[in-house]
Design a protein around this motif. Structure first.
Motif, PDB file in Angstrom:
ATOM      1  N   PRO A  28     -34.314  83.856   8.545  1.00  0.00           N
ATOM      2  CA  PRO A  28     -33.675  84.811   9.462  1.00  0.00           C
ATOM      3  C   PRO A  28     -32.620  84.131  10.337  1.00  0.00           C
ATOM      4  CG  PRO A  28     -36.069  84.848   9.711  1.00  0.00           C
ATOM      5  CD  PRO A  28     -35.758  83.749   8.776  1.00  0.00           C
ATOM      6  N   VAL A  29     -31.560  84.878  10.634  1.00  0.00           N
ATOM      7  CA  VAL A  29     -30.485  84.385  11.505  1.00  0.00           C
ATOM      8  C   VAL A  29     -30.594  85.078  12.855  1.00  0.00           C
ATOM      9  CG1 VAL A  29     -27.991  84.268  11.851  1.00  0.00           C
ATOM     10  CG2 VAL A  29     -28.943  83.902   9.563  1.00  0.00           C
ATOM     11  N   GLN A  30     -30.681  84.298  13.913  1.00  0.00           N
ATOM     12  CA  GLN A  30     -30.649  84.875  15.259  1.00  0.00           C
ATOM     13  C   GLN A  30     -29.246  85.403  15.509  1.00  0.00           C
ATOM     14  OE1 GLN A  30     -33.246  85.134  17.567  1.00  0.00           O
ATOM     15  NE2 GLN A  30     -31.786  86.396  18.712  1.00  0.00           N
ATOM     16  N   GLU A  31     -29.096  86.707  15.647  1.00  0.00           N
ATOM     17  CA  GLU A  31     -27.753  87.288  15.746  1.00  0.00           C
ATOM     18  C   GLU A  31     -27.020  86.741  16.980  1.00  0.00           C
ATOM     19  OE1 GLU A  31     -27.057  91.447  14.657  1.00  0.00           O
ATOM     20  OE2 GLU A  31     -26.088  91.692  16.613  1.00  0.00           O
ATOM     21  N   LEU A  72     -28.940  81.766  -9.344  1.00  0.00           N
ATOM     22  CA  LEU A  72     -27.746  81.656  -8.507  1.00  0.00           C
ATOM     23  C   LEU A  72     -27.960  82.350  -7.162  1.00  0.00           C
ATOM     24  CD1 LEU A  72     -24.893  82.296 -11.091  1.00  0.00           C
ATOM     25  CD2 LEU A  72     -25.723  80.113 -10.239  1.00  0.00           C
ATOM     26  N   LYS A  73     -28.622  83.497  -7.194  1.00  0.00           N
ATOM     27  CA  LYS A  73     -28.891  84.221  -5.947  1.00  0.00           C
ATOM     28  C   LYS A  73     -29.841  83.436  -5.052  1.00  0.00           C
ATOM     29  CE  LYS A  73     -28.455  88.930  -7.769  1.00  0.00           C
ATOM     30  NZ  LYS A  73     -29.188  90.210  -7.910  1.00  0.00           N
ATOM     31  N   ALA A  74     -30.879  82.881  -5.647  1.00  0.00           N
ATOM     32  CA  ALA A  74     -31.842  82.117  -4.852  1.00  0.00           C
ATOM     33  C   ALA A  74     -31.178  80.899  -4.216  1.00  0.00           C
ATOM     34  CB  ALA A  74     -33.013  81.682  -5.738  1.00  0.00           C
ATOM     35  N   ALA A  75     -30.311  80.231  -4.976  1.00  0.00           N
ATOM     36  CA  ALA A  75     -29.586  79.079  -4.433  1.00  0.00           C
ATOM     37  C   ALA A  75     -28.627  79.507  -3.334  1.00  0.00           C
ATOM     38  CB  ALA A  75     -28.824  78.373  -5.555  1.00  0.00           C
ATOM     39  N   LEU A  76     -27.969  80.669  -3.527  1.00  0.00           N
ATOM     40  CA  LEU A  76     -27.053  81.184  -2.516  1.00  0.00           C
ATOM     41  C   LEU A  76     -27.804  81.492  -1.222  1.00  0.00           C
ATOM     42  CD1 LEU A  76     -24.271  82.210  -1.654  1.00  0.00           C
ATOM     43  CD2 LEU A  76     -24.809  84.397  -2.770  1.00  0.00           C
ATOM     44  N   ALA A  77     -28.955  82.141  -1.333  1.00  0.00           N
ATOM     45  CA  ALA A  77     -29.756  82.455  -0.144  1.00  0.00           C
ATOM     46  C   ALA A  77     -30.145  81.181   0.595  1.00  0.00           C
ATOM     47  CB  ALA A  77     -31.004  83.241  -0.542  1.00  0.00           C
ATOM     48  N   LYS A  78     -30.470  80.145  -0.165  1.00  0.00           N
ATOM     49  CA  LYS A  78     -30.870  78.876   0.446  1.00  0.00           C
ATOM     50  C   LYS A  78     -29.716  78.229   1.196  1.00  0.00           C
ATOM     51  CE  LYS A  78     -32.938  74.406  -0.764  1.00  0.00           C
ATOM     52  NZ  LYS A  78     -33.467  73.570  -1.877  1.00  0.00           N
ATOM     53  N   VAL A  79     -28.535  78.199   0.577  1.00  0.00           N
ATOM     54  CA  VAL A  79     -27.405  77.498   1.196  1.00  0.00           C
ATOM     55  C   VAL A  79     -26.806  78.300   2.347  1.00  0.00           C
ATOM     56  CG1 VAL A  79     -25.459  78.344  -0.210  1.00  0.00           C
ATOM     57  CG2 VAL A  79     -25.494  75.972   0.558  1.00  0.00           C
ATOM     58  N   LEU A  80     -27.002  79.615   2.355  1.00  0.00           N
ATOM     59  CA  LEU A  80     -26.490  80.439   3.456  1.00  0.00           C
ATOM     60  C   LEU A  80     -27.215  80.171   4.773  1.00  0.00           C
ATOM     61  CD1 LEU A  80     -25.848  83.916   1.761  1.00  0.00           C
ATOM     62  CD2 LEU A  80     -24.141  82.313   2.657  1.00  0.00           C
ATOM     63  N   VAL A  81     -28.343  79.496   4.720  1.00  0.00           N
ATOM     64  CA  VAL A  81     -29.026  79.129   5.956  1.00  0.00           C
ATOM     65  C   VAL A  81     -28.143  78.181   6.764  1.00  0.00           C
ATOM     66  CG1 VAL A  81     -31.040  77.960   6.936  1.00  0.00           C
ATOM     67  CG2 VAL A  81     -31.311  79.473   4.948  1.00  0.00           C
ATOM     68  N   ALA A  82     -27.533  77.219   6.084  1.00  0.00           N
ATOM     69  CA  ALA A  82     -26.619  76.289   6.770  1.00  0.00           C
ATOM     70  C   ALA A  82     -25.236  76.900   6.953  1.00  0.00           C
ATOM     71  CB  ALA A  82     -26.512  74.983   5.993  1.00  0.00           C
ATOM     72  N   TYR A  83     -24.795  77.686   5.969  1.00  0.00           N
ATOM     73  CA  TYR A  83     -23.454  78.293   6.027  1.00  0.00           C
ATOM     74  C   TYR A  83     -23.556  79.747   6.481  1.00  0.00           C
ATOM     75  CZ  TYR A  83     -21.522  74.225   3.612  1.00  0.00           C
ATOM     76  OH  TYR A  83     -21.120  72.941   3.291  1.00  0.00           O
ATOM     77  N   TRP A 178     -23.664  75.014  -2.720  1.00  0.00           N
ATOM     78  CA  TRP A 178     -24.294  76.080  -3.513  1.00  0.00           C
ATOM     79  C   TRP A 178     -24.675  75.557  -4.899  1.00  0.00           C
ATOM     80  CZ3 TRP A 178     -21.281  80.956  -5.581  1.00  0.00           C
ATOM     81  CH2 TRP A 178     -22.193  81.846  -6.177  1.00  0.00           C
ATOM     82  N   ALA A 179     -23.752  74.841  -5.539  1.00  0.00           N
ATOM     83  CA  ALA A 179     -24.026  74.301  -6.866  1.00  0.00           C
ATOM     84  C   ALA A 179     -25.174  73.299  -6.815  1.00  0.00           C
ATOM     85  CB  ALA A 179     -22.766  73.647  -7.434  1.00  0.00           C
ATOM     86  N   ALA A 180     -25.191  72.457  -5.781  1.00  0.00           N
ATOM     87  CA  ALA A 180     -26.268  71.473  -5.647  1.00  0.00           C
ATOM     88  C   ALA A 180     -27.617  72.166  -5.484  1.00  0.00           C
ATOM     89  CB  ALA A 180     -25.995  70.546  -4.468  1.00  0.00           C
ATOM     90  N   ALA A 181     -27.647  73.251  -4.708  1.00  0.00           N
ATOM     91  CA  ALA A 181     -28.887  74.001  -4.515  1.00  0.00           C
ATOM     92  C   ALA A 181     -29.363  74.610  -5.831  1.00  0.00           C
ATOM     93  CB  ALA A 181     -28.689  75.086  -3.458  1.00  0.00           C
ATOM     94  N   ALA A 182     -28.436  75.091  -6.659  1.00  0.00           N
ATOM     95  CA  ALA A 182     -28.801  75.670  -7.947  1.00  0.00           C
ATOM     96  C   ALA A 182     -29.375  74.614  -8.890  1.00  0.00           C
ATOM     97  CB  ALA A 182     -27.580  76.340  -8.589  1.00  0.00           C
ATOM     98  N   ARG A 183     -28.866  73.380  -8.781  1.00  0.00           N
ATOM     99  CA  ARG A 183     -29.370  72.286  -9.626  1.00  0.00           C
ATOM    100  C   ARG A 183     -30.658  71.692  -9.082  1.00  0.00           C
ATOM    101  NH1 ARG A 183     -24.126  70.369  -8.820  1.00  0.00           N
ATOM    102  NH2 ARG A 183     -24.967  68.566  -7.687  1.00  0.00           N
TER     103      ARG A 183
END
Length: 466
Positions: A28-31, A72-83, A178-183
């Motif tokens: 979750p992101v604190q708005e 790809l979606k799971a990796a995207l969700a993971k990397v969006l925590v930092a980005y 994102w690519a690193a998270a997918a790998r």
């Protein structure tokens, strides 16, 4: 569902969106609201696209089929925590300026299929027939993604992002993460959103920065475009060419000692624009060429801004009569490019630009290079942005590096835009994205030196195996 037609090599390729969803950060992101920096504020609302082709199957090139969309979606969700800013949206604050609402709304993610088509049927060189349908149109949020699968087992990953939020350098960091998270690879260093790097001088300096005043102008001071401007913008052509490594080296040698490859290329492009501008039907008497300069290493030589996420750009330019440009030796033109690029590639200029914007706020500004520079609306204008740091080999989602990659920026303005990038072949060749007037593209295709070469399917995906 959405259907789009793409003309290939005598075939019609139909792209059908089969599903659409929104990928939110895995945590979750604190708005909260994140202000845009003063260097973000010099960018108008415009979107930039990028796409990667992953081949699979006989004769298609590339390393293998793309990972499933779910991965790809799971990796995207993971990397969006930092980005997390990429999962938000740009809103207007009380001053009428844009700022980031970091709400965790997520990234729109479309899955599509090209039916019975194979990747090599795409005429990648003719962007309006290929990438235009593979790079999604952003409807909301900061970015969106489309993954299009082909019968051969290949796929295209296309992304679009709001340029006000980040530059290509920043988005490249995201793509690699994102690519690193997918790998399943270890996480890259987290991005920095520390706006103090670009904080204005306090108290403000007593007079505006002279160079910033020459390179940028308040929107209220921009004259109304000529009646032909909308027509000229609509007539712009989008192409992708390749430039052989040997031709790049030859241009650099002709440009003289101490000149970079980009300076030599820009000088050649400036002369080509001048010749095209002086010919019918335009008969432009002057030609303006700008170059996008990244300020991260200029502002902080200690590498502290290496992970900074946002825009850190300026756009110096040169303007000259078309006749003079056409008659000059390439080395003299390259020397002029070097002079005005070096003038802006300093810490003092970037600090001055931050302060210049601060004194102007909340009024927006625009880079004069896009307006024809000293020549104004009557000048032919083009801006070069180097994509040579595009990390093609690192955007590997787990099944190999892409067979092809390019940015896509068909912006609606009247100025041209050219972006050279490294070929995915890794052999020193360049691929060059071109958004320019039809007569400029024609001059590229017909020039005697043949620097701009046709981008063929065999070059991208390898020859068809018999």
């Amino acid at each position: 569902m959405v259907h789009e037609a793409i003309n290939g090599h005598g075939h019609e390729v139909t792209v059908k969106v089969t599903s659409a969803s929104t990928v939110a950060p895995a945590l979750p992101v604190q708005e909260h609201r994140l202000p845009l920096s003063n260097l973000d504020l010099i960018l108008p609302p415009m979107d930039v696209g990028v796409f990667f082709c992953y081949g699979a199957g006989e004769g298609s090139g590339g390393g293998g089929a793309l990972l499933p969309a779910a991965t790809l979606k799971a990796a995207l969700a993971k990397v969006l925590v930092a980005y997390y800013p990429l999962a938000g949206e740009v809103v207007v604050n009380t001053r009428g300026e844009g700022e980031l609402l970091c709400s965790g709304r997520g990234v729109d993610f479309a899955e599509a299929t090209a039916g019975d088509a194979v990747l090599r049927q795409l005429r990648l060189a003719v962007v309006d027939e290929s990438a235009e349908k593979l790079v999604p149109k952003k409807k909301a949020g900061v970015m969106c993604v489309q993954v299009t699968k082909f019968k051969c087992g290949g796929a295209v990953v296309g992304c679009t992002f709001d340029h006000r939020v980040c530059d290509a350098y920043s988005f490249n960091m995201f793509l690699v993460a994102w690519a690193a998270a997918a790998r399943g690879s270890s996480a890259a260093p987290a991005p920095s959103f520390d706006r103090s790097f670009l904080a204005p001088t306090s108290p403000a300096p007593p007079c505006p920065d002279a160079l910033s005043d020459r390179l940028f102008v308040p929107v209220s001071c921009v004259p109304a475009p000529p009646s032909s401007a909308p027509e000229a913008a609509a007539a712009a052509v989008n192409r992708i060419f390749r430039v052989a490594a040997a031709d790049v080296a030859a241009l650099q040698a002709a440009a003289g000692p101490g000149r970079t490859k980009l300076e030599a290329f820009t000088a050649h492009l400036w002369q080509l624009h001048a010749r095209a501008a002086a010919s019918p039907p335009r008969h432009r008497r002057s030609c303006c060429m700008g170059v996008v300069v990244d300020g991260r290493t200029r502002l902080r030589r200690d590498g502290a801004m290496g992970a900074y996420f946002g825009n850190v750009l300026t756009i110096p330019y040169g303007a000259m009569s078309s006749g003079d440009l056409s008659a000059m030796p390439l080395a003299d033109v390259a020397g002029d490019v070097h002079r005005w690029v070096a003038e802006a590639a300093t810490r003092d200029h970037f600090r001055g630009l931050v302060d210049w914007v601060e004194q102007l706020r909340p009024e927006p500004s625009v880079a004069r290079a896009y307006l024809g520079g000293d020549g104004g609306a009557e000048a032919a204008a083009c801006v070069v942005s180097s994509g040579m740091r595009m990390p093609v080999g690192e955007v590997d989602f787990g099944r190999g590096r892409p067979a092809f990659a390019s940015y896509h920026f068909p912006w609606p303005g009247g100025a041209g835009y050219v972006m050279p990038m490294p070929s995915a072949r890794g052999d020193g060749d360049w691929v060059v994205y071109v958004h320019a007037a039809a007569e400029v593209v024609k001059a590229m295709e017909e020039e005697e030196t043949t620097v701009f070469r046709a981008l063929e399917s065999d070059y991208v995906f390898g020859p068809v195996q018999q």
